[in-house]
Design an enzyme around this catalytic site. Sequence first.
Site, PDB file in Angstrom:
ATOM      1  N   HIS A 110      58.286   4.409   2.338  1.00 36.03           N
ATOM      2  CA  HIS A 110      59.031   3.360   1.642  1.00 36.03           C
ATOM      3  C   HIS A 110      59.025   2.059   2.434  1.00 36.03           C
ATOM      4  O   HIS A 110      58.781   2.035   3.648  1.00 36.03           O
ATOM      5  CB  HIS A 110      60.476   3.813   1.416  1.00 36.03           C
ATOM      6  CG  HIS A 110      61.207   4.086   2.694  1.00 36.03           C
ATOM      7  ND1 HIS A 110      61.797   3.087   3.454  1.00 36.03           N
ATOM      8  CD2 HIS A 110      61.421   5.242   3.364  1.00 36.03           C
ATOM      9  CE1 HIS A 110      62.351   3.618   4.519  1.00 36.03           C
ATOM     10  NE2 HIS A 110      62.143   4.922   4.505  1.00 36.03           N
ATOM     11  N   GLU A 152      63.792  12.766   3.268  1.00 41.61           N
ATOM     12  CA  GLU A 152      63.780  12.657   4.728  1.00 41.61           C
ATOM     13  C   GLU A 152      64.648  13.754   5.343  1.00 41.61           C
ATOM     14  O   GLU A 152      65.500  14.362   4.674  1.00 41.61           O
ATOM     15  CB  GLU A 152      64.283  11.272   5.135  1.00 41.61           C
ATOM     16  CG  GLU A 152      64.344  10.998   6.630  1.00 41.61           C
ATOM     17  CD  GLU A 152      62.998  11.148   7.343  1.00 41.61           C
ATOM     18  OE1 GLU A 152      62.553  12.309   7.501  1.00 41.61           O
ATOM     19  OE2 GLU A 152      62.435  10.126   7.769  1.00 41.61           O
TER      20      GLU A 152
END
Length: 366
Positions: free
Chosen positions: A174, A250
């Site tokens: 990202h 994550e």
Amino acid sequence: MTDRVILEADGGSRGNPGPASYGALIRDAGTGRVIAERGETIGRATNNVAEYSGLIAGLELYREHTPDARLEVRMDSKLVIEQMAGRWRIKHADMIPLAEKARRLAPADVTWTWVPRERNKDADALANAALDDERDGGSGVVSGSGTSAAAPSAPSTGWSAAGGRPTTLVLVRHGVTSATERKAFSGSTGDDHGLTDAGRQQADRAAAWIAERGPVDAIVTSPLLRTRETAAVIGSDLGLDVSVESGLAETSFGDWDGYTFAEIQERWPEEMSAWLASTDVAPPGGESFAEVDRRITATREALLAAHPGETVVAVSHVTPIKLLVRHALGAPLASIYKMELSPASITTVAWWPDGNASLRGFNIVP
């Protein structure tokens, strides 16, 4: 007399760039009969050059056999179709002369249609057959006319020695968030930060880079906001919907989420030392890297099963991407400590049906 025909074309390389070939055919739109077909190797080239070469070969077949018929071009390369239709700008220098040649060959009233890969199998088979023929000592050319519509032009033998197309994962980290800029731990259980303006600009650049190198069959993303926002930009550029894959999230850093490395060392010195010494140790209230590795292994297997032979953009985070790379290389788990991934960077891994993998790009920042 044939008054309407369909051109089907495809191309690919084994390595991108690597040994490349194309396949093209002209089909009667009413009966499905193949009027003419051709597959040929073109030396060392990229996937995009091979796809454009297939389009040009198909347009040459059209002008030779059915120049007065209405033409529809069908390809599974969204990049080529959108560029030829004038909806996407051509940025790569290698593509510009090929696109100009295709435009000169195409009739003014041509229809440009993107189709899924499974609906372009005959052109793909021609490209495969030409490359395999050259590998086996032949001329690397497959051609004919008047082929029956009932049988494919050639067996689809695939893009590796073991057979079958690889599933290619285009792994995108990202763009930056406020936590990224602070260098703070930002896991799956802390604040769900969105992209900053700089992060959105990075996502735009990553999307353009991927679009130029298409085609892409699917986009999946971690459920966190920063990855969903990055994936939405890419999906908009490619015209694809985005699916959420929870396994791409994550690591949970537990109590450490939101703190910088220096702050954690000050507040949790013993826990930090233990965490750095072993991938089996988790932060207080969080996940160990070994736990995340098991999650990512299951996620990878699910993606490979759901997208055989396809190219999938997966928008994720530092740890999951590093773990996927370490699996591709057969490296020990501790190897993730020796990798660095920049925000909005692109890493590409291909997994073949026999289980082998190849790392095709790492930490590329457009």
